[in-house]
Design a protein around this motif. Structure first.
Motif, PDB file in Angstrom:
ATOM      1  N   MET A   1       0.829  -1.175   0.000  1.00  0.00           N
ATOM      2  CA  MET A   1       0.000   0.000   0.000  1.00  0.00           C
ATOM      3  C   MET A   1       0.880   1.247   0.000  1.00  0.00           C
ATOM      4  O   MET A   1       1.900   1.309   0.662  1.00  0.00           O
ATOM      5  CB  MET A   1      -0.893   0.014   1.243  1.00  0.00           C
ATOM      6  CG  MET A   1      -1.862   1.136   1.242  1.00  0.00           C
ATOM      7  SD  MET A   1      -1.961   2.350   2.585  1.00  0.00           S
ATOM      8  CE  MET A   1      -1.341   1.656   4.024  1.00  0.00           C
ATOM      9  N   PHE A   2       0.455   2.221  -0.781  1.00  0.00           N
ATOM     10  CA  PHE A   2       1.125   3.512  -0.851  1.00  0.00           C
ATOM     11  C   PHE A   2       0.133   4.545  -0.334  1.00  0.00           C
ATOM     12  O   PHE A   2      -1.032   4.540  -0.717  1.00  0.00           O
ATOM     13  CB  PHE A   2       1.504   3.826  -2.295  1.00  0.00           C
ATOM     14  CG  PHE A   2       2.102   5.187  -2.489  1.00  0.00           C
ATOM     15  CD1 PHE A   2       3.444   5.402  -2.221  1.00  0.00           C
ATOM     16  CD2 PHE A   2       1.325   6.245  -2.918  1.00  0.00           C
ATOM     17  CE1 PHE A   2       4.001   6.656  -2.388  1.00  0.00           C
ATOM     18  CE2 PHE A   2       1.872   7.499  -3.095  1.00  0.00           C
ATOM     19  CZ  PHE A   2       3.219   7.702  -2.824  1.00  0.00           C
ATOM     20  N   SER A   3       0.563   5.439   0.544  1.00  0.00           N
ATOM     21  CA  SER A   3      -0.341   6.402   1.152  1.00  0.00           C
ATOM     22  C   SER A   3       0.288   7.786   1.178  1.00  0.00           C
ATOM     23  O   SER A   3       1.486   7.929   1.432  1.00  0.00           O
ATOM     24  CB  SER A   3      -0.675   5.954   2.581  1.00  0.00           C
ATOM     25  OG  SER A   3      -1.535   6.872   3.208  1.00  0.00           O
ATOM     26  N   VAL A   4      -0.525   8.799   0.919  1.00  0.00           N
ATOM     27  CA  VAL A   4      -0.061  10.189   0.981  1.00  0.00           C
ATOM     28  C   VAL A   4      -1.217  11.055   1.481  1.00  0.00           C
ATOM     29  O   VAL A   4      -2.384  10.782   1.188  1.00  0.00           O
ATOM     30  CB  VAL A   4       0.482  10.665  -0.389  1.00  0.00           C
ATOM     31  CG1 VAL A   4      -0.593  10.689  -1.445  1.00  0.00           C
ATOM     32  CG2 VAL A   4       1.165  12.003  -0.281  1.00  0.00           C
ATOM     33  N   ASP A   5      -0.889  12.094   2.237  1.00  0.00           N
ATOM     34  CA  ASP A   5      -1.898  13.014   2.755  1.00  0.00           C
ATOM     35  C   ASP A   5      -2.353  13.949   1.639  1.00  0.00           C
ATOM     36  O   ASP A   5      -1.536  14.450   0.864  1.00  0.00           O
ATOM     37  CB  ASP A   5      -1.318  13.828   3.916  1.00  0.00           C
ATOM     38  CG  ASP A   5      -2.377  14.616   4.630  1.00  0.00           C
ATOM     39  OD1 ASP A   5      -2.739  15.707   4.132  1.00  0.00           O
ATOM     40  OD2 ASP A   5      -2.872  14.151   5.680  1.00  0.00           O
ATOM     41  N   VAL A   6      -3.644  14.183   1.570  1.00  0.00           N
ATOM     42  CA  VAL A   6      -4.201  15.019   0.506  1.00  0.00           C
ATOM     43  C   VAL A   6      -3.651  16.442   0.547  1.00  0.00           C
ATOM     44  O   VAL A   6      -3.596  17.127  -0.473  1.00  0.00           O
ATOM     45  CB  VAL A   6      -5.750  15.019   0.553  1.00  0.00           C
ATOM     46  CG1 VAL A   6      -6.263  15.744   1.794  1.00  0.00           C
ATOM     47  CG2 VAL A   6      -6.349  15.617  -0.709  1.00  0.00           C
ATOM     48  N   TYR A   7      -3.203  16.897   1.717  1.00  0.00           N
ATOM     49  CA  TYR A   7      -2.688  18.260   1.846  1.00  0.00           C
ATOM     50  C   TYR A   7      -1.158  18.339   1.731  1.00  0.00           C
ATOM     51  O   TYR A   7      -0.586  19.413   1.905  1.00  0.00           O
ATOM     52  CB  TYR A   7      -3.184  18.894   3.141  1.00  0.00           C
ATOM     53  CG  TYR A   7      -4.693  19.009   3.146  1.00  0.00           C
ATOM     54  CD1 TYR A   7      -5.339  19.870   2.266  1.00  0.00           C
ATOM     55  CD2 TYR A   7      -5.467  18.220   3.982  1.00  0.00           C
ATOM     56  CE1 TYR A   7      -6.726  19.966   2.233  1.00  0.00           C
ATOM     57  CE2 TYR A   7      -6.862  18.308   3.960  1.00  0.00           C
ATOM     58  CZ  TYR A   7      -7.483  19.181   3.087  1.00  0.00           C
ATOM     59  OH  TYR A   7      -8.847  19.260   3.053  1.00  0.00           O
ATOM     60  N   ASP A   8      -0.511  17.231   1.400  1.00  0.00           N
ATOM     61  CA  ASP A   8       0.920  17.228   1.114  1.00  0.00           C
ATOM     62  C   ASP A   8       1.123  18.041  -0.168  1.00  0.00           C
ATOM     63  O   ASP A   8       0.438  17.815  -1.166  1.00  0.00           O
ATOM     64  CB  ASP A   8       1.390  15.782   0.931  1.00  0.00           C
ATOM     65  CG  ASP A   8       2.857  15.639   0.574  1.00  0.00           C
ATOM     66  OD1 ASP A   8       3.418  16.518  -0.118  1.00  0.00           O
ATOM     67  OD2 ASP A   8       3.455  14.629   0.973  1.00  0.00           O
ATOM     68  N   SER A   9       2.059  18.974  -0.161  1.00  0.00           N
ATOM     69  CA  SER A   9       2.257  19.854  -1.316  1.00  0.00           C
ATOM     70  C   SER A   9       2.668  19.092  -2.580  1.00  0.00           C
ATOM     71  O   SER A   9       2.475  19.588  -3.689  1.00  0.00           O
ATOM     72  CB  SER A   9       3.285  20.943  -0.999  1.00  0.00           C
ATOM     73  OG  SER A   9       4.525  20.361  -0.672  1.00  0.00           O
ATOM     74  N   ASN A  10       3.221  17.905  -2.442  1.00  0.00           N
ATOM     75  CA  ASN A  10       3.625  17.094  -3.594  1.00  0.00           C
ATOM     76  C   ASN A  10       2.699  15.900  -3.822  1.00  0.00           C
ATOM     77  O   ASN A  10       3.075  14.939  -4.491  1.00  0.00           O
ATOM     78  CB  ASN A  10       5.062  16.591  -3.406  1.00  0.00           C
ATOM     79  CG  ASN A  10       6.058  17.726  -3.418  1.00  0.00           C
ATOM     80  OD1 ASN A  10       5.948  18.639  -4.224  1.00  0.00           O
ATOM     81  ND2 ASN A  10       7.022  17.678  -2.516  1.00  0.00           N
ATOM     82  N   CYS A  11       1.514  15.974  -3.259  1.00  0.00           N
ATOM     83  CA  CYS A  11       0.575  14.851  -3.304  1.00  0.00           C
ATOM     84  C   CYS A  11       0.286  14.375  -4.728  1.00  0.00           C
ATOM     85  O   CYS A  11       0.388  13.195  -5.026  1.00  0.00           O
ATOM     86  CB  CYS A  11      -0.720  15.256  -2.605  1.00  0.00           C
ATOM     87  SG  CYS A  11      -1.934  13.954  -2.485  1.00  0.00           S
ATOM     88  N   VAL A  12      -0.067  15.296  -5.613  1.00  0.00           N
ATOM     89  CA  VAL A  12      -0.430  14.909  -6.983  1.00  0.00           C
ATOM     90  C   VAL A  12       0.741  14.209  -7.665  1.00  0.00           C
ATOM     91  O   VAL A  12       0.570  13.160  -8.280  1.00  0.00           O
ATOM     92  CB  VAL A  12      -0.910  16.120  -7.805  1.00  0.00           C
ATOM     93  CG1 VAL A  12      -1.089  15.752  -9.277  1.00  0.00           C
ATOM     94  CG2 VAL A  12      -2.215  16.662  -7.243  1.00  0.00           C
ATOM     95  N   GLN A  13       1.928  14.752  -7.541  1.00  0.00           N
ATOM     96  CA  GLN A  13       3.101  14.162  -8.191  1.00  0.00           C
ATOM     97  C   GLN A  13       3.401  12.774  -7.634  1.00  0.00           C
ATOM     98  O   GLN A  13       3.698  11.845  -8.388  1.00  0.00           O
ATOM     99  CB  GLN A  13       4.324  15.070  -8.040  1.00  0.00           C
ATOM    100  CG  GLN A  13       5.514  14.587  -8.840  1.00  0.00           C
ATOM    101  CD  GLN A  13       5.257  14.565 -10.330  1.00  0.00           C
ATOM    102  OE1 GLN A  13       4.751  15.527 -10.905  1.00  0.00           O
ATOM    103  NE2 GLN A  13       5.596  13.457 -10.982  1.00  0.00           N
ATOM    104  N   LYS A  14       3.321  12.622  -6.315  1.00  0.00           N
ATOM    105  CA  LYS A  14       3.592  11.319  -5.691  1.00  0.00           C
ATOM    106  C   LYS A  14       2.590  10.274  -6.162  1.00  0.00           C
ATOM    107  O   LYS A  14       2.960   9.140  -6.488  1.00  0.00           O
ATOM    108  CB  LYS A  14       3.556  11.442  -4.165  1.00  0.00           C
ATOM    109  CG  LYS A  14       4.713  12.208  -3.585  1.00  0.00           C
ATOM    110  CD  LYS A  14       4.556  12.380  -2.080  1.00  0.00           C
ATOM    111  CE  LYS A  14       5.691  13.189  -1.477  1.00  0.00           C
ATOM    112  NZ  LYS A  14       5.507  13.402  -0.028  1.00  0.00           N
ATOM    113  N   LEU A  15       1.319  10.638  -6.192  1.00  0.00           N
ATOM    114  CA  LEU A  15       0.288   9.697  -6.645  1.00  0.00           C
ATOM    115  C   LEU A  15       0.455   9.377  -8.127  1.00  0.00           C
ATOM    116  O   LEU A  15       0.327   8.229  -8.540  1.00  0.00           O
ATOM    117  CB  LEU A  15      -1.105  10.271  -6.377  1.00  0.00           C
ATOM    118  CG  LEU A  15      -1.509  10.397  -4.914  1.00  0.00           C
ATOM    119  CD1 LEU A  15      -2.785  11.212  -4.791  1.00  0.00           C
ATOM    120  CD2 LEU A  15      -1.676   9.032  -4.264  1.00  0.00           C
ATOM    121  N   LYS A  16       0.728  10.393  -8.913  1.00  0.00           N
ATOM    122  CA  LYS A  16       0.925  10.210 -10.349  1.00  0.00           C
ATOM    123  C   LYS A  16       2.083   9.253 -10.623  1.00  0.00           C
ATOM    124  O   LYS A  16       1.973   8.339 -11.447  1.00  0.00           O
ATOM    125  CB  LYS A  16       1.174  11.559 -11.011  1.00  0.00           C
ATOM    126  CG  LYS A  16       1.220  11.514 -12.512  1.00  0.00           C
ATOM    127  CD  LYS A  16       1.411  12.896 -13.087  1.00  0.00           C
ATOM    128  CE  LYS A  16       2.881  13.085 -13.307  1.00  0.00           C
ATOM    129  NZ  LYS A  16       3.238  14.230 -14.115  1.00  0.00           N
TER     130      LYS A  16
END
Length: 171
Positions: A1-16
């Motif tokens: 599982m990979f998890s990131v906080d929605v308010y992390d400034s790099n969230c979109v890039q990490k998920l992408k």
């Protein structure tokens, strides 16, 4: 599982980046599960609607605000997708309830998910890979699911981030 906080400034890039690795060059069907009548559960339909507006590539999207995919029609849609799009990877997106520390996280799994488990639905596993947005705590107060009391701002932020991540990850 990979998890990131929605308010992390790099969230979109990490998920992408994570999604790009999982999807590769495969053609994709995105199944967005949920009901637009419940704040927390509206995450899936909101993402589906945003994806239809953002994508111009060969991606098929099921589940939008005006055409919900939920426990009532999920099995039929799942079978239809496998029949019509047997050669495509199935990415499933759904809202979830979790522990307090997980609220606001977006989680990617390299396997399908069991939709409706937060509300005690007994549905089969769906998808090849999955994304869940943890919209609220997993507690039940007086028989009321916490999907009803999820903050709309959290759901809106997650829908924006997840749809941008999916659109950006498609090769």
């Amino acid at each position: 599982m990979f998890s990131v906080d929605v308010y992390d400034s790099n969230c979109v890039q990490k998920l992408k980046d994570k999604l790009s690795l999982l999807i590769g060059k495969q053609k994709l069907v995105v199944l967005c599960i949920g009901c637009d009548r419940v704040a927390g559960d509206s995450l899936g339909p909101m993402i589906g609607t945003k994806l239809i507006e953002q994508l111009d590539k060969d991606v098929i999207v099921y589940g939008m605000v005006d055409n919900n995919i939920n426990a009532k029609n999920l099995l039929l849609v799942k079978d239809m997708i496998r029949e019509l799009h047997y050669d495509r990877m199935l990415l499933v997106v759904d809202a979830a309830l979790g522990h307090t520390a997980e609220v606001g996280t977006i989680q990617i799994y390299s396997h399908g998910l069991y939709p409706g488990s937060a509300t005690n639905k007994n549905l089969p596993c769906v998808g090849d890979i999955s994304i869940v947005g943890v919209v609220n705590e997993k507690i039940t107060a007086f028989g009321l699911s916490m999907l009803y009391t999820a903050r709309q701002q959290t759901v809106n932020s997650m829908a924006k981030v997840i749809s941008e991540s999916i659109a950006g990850s498609i090769a």
